[in-house]
Each structure stands twice: as C-alpha cells, then as structure tokens.
Design a protein around this motif. Structure first.
Motif, mmCIF file in Angstrom:
data_model
loop_
_atom_site.group_PDB
_atom_site.id
_atom_site.type_symbol
_atom_site.label_atom_id
_atom_site.label_comp_id
_atom_site.label_asym_id
_atom_site.label_seq_id
_atom_site.Cartn_x
_atom_site.Cartn_y
_atom_site.Cartn_z
ATOM 1 N N MET A 1 -6.003 -6.003 -7.330
ATOM 2 C CA MET A 1 -4.448 -6.266 -6.844
ATOM 3 C C MET A 1 -4.332 -5.466 -5.693
ATOM 4 O O MET A 1 -4.687 -4.249 -5.373
ATOM 5 N N TRP A 6 1.134 -5.511 -5.516
ATOM 6 C CA TRP A 6 1.525 -4.748 -6.453
ATOM 7 C C TRP A 6 3.017 -4.232 -5.957
ATOM 8 O O TRP A 6 3.827 -4.311 -7.128
ATOM 9 N N THR A 14 1.391 -5.976 -16.312
ATOM 10 C CA THR A 14 0.386 -6.332 -15.421
ATOM 11 C C THR A 14 0.067 -5.048 -14.268
ATOM 12 O O THR A 14 -1.364 -4.757 -14.288
ATOM 13 N N GLN A 18 -3.436 -2.647 -14.529
ATOM 14 C CA GLN A 18 -4.385 -2.400 -13.071
ATOM 15 C C GLN A 18 -4.682 -1.000 -12.817
ATOM 16 O O GLN A 18 -5.649 -0.516 -12.409
#
Length: 108
Positions: A1, A6, A14, A18
């Motif tokens: 990501m 972000w 989510t 990460q």
C-alpha cells in the motif's frame, strides 16, 4: 500500500493488516490510542474515557497490565448490550469502538 492509498483508506482493519510485522507493539498501541482520541469527545460514558486514558498510559509505559485489564472490565457493558447515547451508537455504526480498539491494541 502506498502513501496515497494509506491516506485514502477508510478501513482500520486494512490499515492494521498493512502494519503487522512492520512496527512495534508500542506503535500499534499508540495508533489505537490516537484513533480513540479522534472520537474521544463522542464517548459519553466516563468508564470508556477512562479506558482510553489508561490505554494511553499503558502505551507510554506508565500503567500496568493489571490497570489496563481493570479499565477494560470497567468499560465493558454487562450483558454485552445496553442502550447507549446516540453519540456512542454513531461510533459503533462507524466501526470505531474507540475504547475497544485502544485496549485490544494495548494487549498486543
């Protein structure tokens, strides 16, 4: 990501996924506390506010695991559900159970 994704991400789960394995437990705790502080003004129950405060102190090394668990137990609603003020219902609908997020990350 990447950074753009972000910053645009609206799903805390989510974002946390990460970070797994990339940051320290302390940083995850601080992230949970920061998230909690962003909705702190919506927490009408002082036990929930206290739980956020204790989680913050725990993340900073100024509270014990025992104090953290006591705050979590105090903030827990007996029976799992109770009628809450509209502001706390709004937090739950948005999936931002602030005290729970901070406490769960603090127990990592």
């Amino acid at each position: 990501m990447n950074e753009r994704k972000w910053l645009a991400c609206k799903k805390p789960a989510t974002m946390l996924a990460q970070l797994q394995g990339k940051v320290s437990a302390r940083k995850l705790r601080l992230l949970g506390v920061a998230r909690s502080r962003s909705v702190y003004h919506l927490l009408s129950d002082k036990r929930s506010r206290k739980a956020v405060e204790v989680a913050e102190r725990f993340a900073e090394g100024k509270a014990t695991q025992k104090q953290l668990r006591a705050a979590e137990e105090s903030a827990a609603v007996p029976g799992g559900r109770a009628k809450r003020p509209a502001s706390e219902q709004q937090i739950s609908r948005r999936g931002c159970r602030a005290g729970r997020i901070a406490l769960s990350l603090s127990l990592v």
